[in-house]
Design an enzyme around this catalytic site. Sequence first.
Site, PDB file in Angstrom:
ATOM      1  N   ILE A 121       0.837  -1.208   0.000  1.00 32.30           N
ATOM      2  CA  ILE A 121       0.000   0.000   0.000  1.00 32.30           C
ATOM      3  C   ILE A 121       0.873   1.261   0.000  1.00 32.30           C
ATOM      4  CG2 ILE A 121      -0.208   0.009   2.515  1.00 32.30           C
ATOM      5  CD1 ILE A 121      -3.050   1.014   2.244  1.00 32.30           C
ATOM      6  N   GLY A 122       2.157   1.068   0.254  1.00 31.95           N
ATOM      7  CA  GLY A 122       3.077   2.203   0.279  1.00 31.95           C
ATOM      8  C   GLY A 122       3.887   2.244   1.558  1.00 31.95           C
ATOM      9  N   GLY A 140       6.102  -0.083   2.604  1.00 34.22           N
ATOM     10  CA  GLY A 140       7.436  -0.682   2.519  1.00 34.22           C
ATOM     11  C   GLY A 140       7.410  -2.193   2.671  1.00 34.22           C
ATOM     12  N   SER A 154      -3.919  -2.201   9.624  1.00 35.65           N
ATOM     13  CA  SER A 154      -2.540  -2.253  10.143  1.00 35.65           C
ATOM     14  C   SER A 154      -2.056  -3.699  10.268  1.00 35.65           C
ATOM     15  CB  SER A 154      -2.425  -1.561  11.507  1.00 35.65           C
ATOM     16  OG  SER A 154      -2.919  -0.247  11.442  1.00 35.65           O
ATOM     17  N   LYS A 204       3.507  -6.118  15.811  1.00 32.58           N
ATOM     18  CA  LYS A 204       2.102  -5.734  15.695  1.00 32.58           C
ATOM     19  C   LYS A 204       2.020  -4.564  14.713  1.00 32.58           C
ATOM     20  CE  LYS A 204       1.790  -5.056  20.285  1.00 32.58           C
ATOM     21  NZ  LYS A 204       1.223  -4.840  21.641  1.00 32.58           N
ATOM     22  N   GLU A 221      -1.966   2.473  11.187  1.00 32.92           N
ATOM     23  CA  GLU A 221      -3.038   3.372  11.591  1.00 32.92           C
ATOM     24  C   GLU A 221      -2.821   4.106  12.924  1.00 32.92           C
ATOM     25  OE1 GLU A 221      -5.323   0.050  10.481  1.00 32.92           O
ATOM     26  OE2 GLU A 221      -6.902   1.254   9.577  1.00 32.92           O
TER      27      GLU A 221
HETATM   28 MO1  MOS Z   1      -7.367   0.637   6.458  1.00 37.48          MO
HETATM   29  S1  MOS Z   1      -8.665   2.101   6.852  1.00 37.48           S
HETATM   30  O1  MOS Z   1      -7.675  -0.879   6.871  1.00 37.48           O
HETATM   31  O2  MOS Z   1      -6.638   0.880   4.983  1.00 37.48           O
END
Ligand code: MOS
Length: 767
Positions: free
Chosen positions: A491-492, A494, A533, A719, A723
């Site tokens: 998603i960006g 890394g 996350s 973990k 977010e």
């Molecule tokens: Mo998130 S709001 O699970 O990309």
Amino acid sequence: MVRVRKTRAEIEGRWREEFVVEEEEKITPWPAGASFRYIGGRVKTVDGVAKVTGAATYTVDVSLKGMLVGKFLRCPYPHARIIRIDTSDAERIKGVRAIFTHLNTPKIPLYGGASNVFNTVLKFQGEEVAFVVAEDEGVAEDALEAIAVEYERLPFVVDPLEALKEDAPKVHSEGNVFHGGPSRVLRGNPAQGFEEADLVLEETFRTSAALHNSLETHSTVAYWTPAGLTVWESTQAVNHVRQRLSQIFSIPLSNVRVICEYMGGGFGAKFDPGKHTILAALASRQTGRPVKVVLSRSEENLSAGCRAQTIQRVKAGFKRDGRISAMRLEAIINLGAYAEWVPLVSGPYRMLYQIPNLETIEWGVYTNTTPHTAMRAPGFTEGTFGLESMMDMAAEEIGLDPLEIRLRNYAEKEPESGVNYTSKGLRDAYLIGAEQFGWNYARSVRRENNMVRAAGMASVVWWGGGGPPAYAEVKLNRDGTIQVLTSTQDIGTGTRTILAQIAAEELSVPIERVNVVIGDTSLELFSPGSGGSGTLASIGPAVRAAAIDARNQLLDIASQFLDAPREILELKDGRIQTKEGEKSISIEELLTQLGDFALVGRGARGPNPDGYAVETFAAQFADVELDLETGYVKVLKVVSSHDSGRIINRLTAEGQVIGGVVQGLGYALLEQRLVDTSSGTIINPNLLDYLLPSSFETPEVTAIFVEPLDIHANNLGAKGLGEPPIIGIAAAIANAVSKALGVRITELPITPEKVVEAMKKAKEKTR
Ligand code: MOS
């Protein structure tokens, strides 16, 4: 023997049960004090150069021979019925290849059947009315203009409080309340708790609808050939998009391939295939040519979702010593025109503190605005503003330091279930964060001429434990290179880099030799979406297991090559050697000698532990400076102190913290999607009028990671972190502003107008 068992996993509080097939012996996390070559280091991203040089392929960069362009005609009104639609003029334009409307498009149900790809009753501004496919963008735009639509305007409602009124226009025939009523959670006896309280406070907090504004807008290239459907999609979940497309078009999963090599962010809005995806696929099937759709910024901001606007009525009872005796939340949540779920505004109220008596009531309300989507910690970012503002109000009344009141309500066990945490480092996060920040609340207010400074803080709880299913392979090639294979996407954050680190660490090879192949469902190695996350904690353990499996095979083979018992062999610095060191062979030598054979290690994500809560925590501190003349708030410094378990890469982790803090700052001070209530239309679906923080507003951000040892969560002890950094920032900034002003602002964003207004009120009060 493989064993099958059930486990529970969650994305942003939506739980599901999963079967897990356990293939190998349980791999234990690295012990405390283990020394590493790569894990925990500041390892530079393996794809950074590709990104900054433009070599990385994003969906918008995909260009295929014969590719057509698709564009949408969108409804200009918040609520309308299509009386008549005429596409005949548009069809005659040279270069137009197809036009789709409700008249000629199969019904494809969305939102559990509440909506369709095309509807005759349009429920929000920006809803799709027609889709044109043409040889190029200019032709497509001409065709859009040539489509004649006659609308009947319908009464609309854009305000959630208005929508709750008896005589409000109905967004859906069943009414404007999601599932017909609010969801309630009751713990203990709130009435008694309020009775026993020494202090009872009531306040209403308001948060705005915020827009994701990922750098890359939603985009797709779909190509339907006799072999099946291939889709390049800017998505957080290639496997989910594949499954949905297979359902929608009733074609076998194996005939759908979804590719997302690189993406420019998603922030929660890119899990499902969009109407752009579905129509691009339909159009490609019809024309036999690839079809590309890239949403414009304003289309994106009208139709691709938002963080839901909320109103939080909070009543809180405290004992004289600062302990919470009861709390009640009633939240009104603006879902927009359609919704499948309601963001959990109650989340922080239920999870952050040990509250003995609690009631939460959440109303999901439909309005004629853009359907909401997940956005970076949905519900929690909103709810934390209300809860953590209330905590400071109580601290002020009681005369406690904000840090102290939080420590006095510390939850040692998960408040709702009473179970232990796999790890909880929030106390350390508070104390180390406060020290690093130089927390001295009482003395934080400093006034000089028109400028006043003050500090504020907030706490954060979130999930981020990840879970199965997730599978990976680690392949050792004859030339000594290593491939990590899994279909997850980046998603960006890394993802490529951290997966390379894990493999390089376990195989003791230089990271340069590891190539991570992701973002393609044709790898046939399932892994979950990049959300909640949970990416690292889901797929990382599978990659570690695969690397360990490869290492074990390597040692088995080496024992035969070296003619040495397996038990006395070890892998060190890329060499397999006997314990005394008298016999040894490098990994490359061994692989070269093996010839055309690739050794493949397989790994699966194990189950989540039973009877434990896996949660992430943070303490966030902000220093603000306020101009008493203009009301302008500048954030000077933020310290964000996190328990996200073991940090795999300090550099990418800091990237997440800085990004989340800046996005939170925008939410606190600048960002609001504005709806004109008289026309029901969005005033600022663009980057000119919707204000985002820039480098100018970006403060000094310090990230702290407390890293408790977590031996239960998963085999990495890591973990989530994507977010948490956004969650507490609005509250920390609001608390600092309130300290500086001596009066509280209860509505986000805290604009200069609101500050000036609040100062006026404060003056009247003291008069
Ligand atoms: Mo998130 S709001 O699970 O990309």
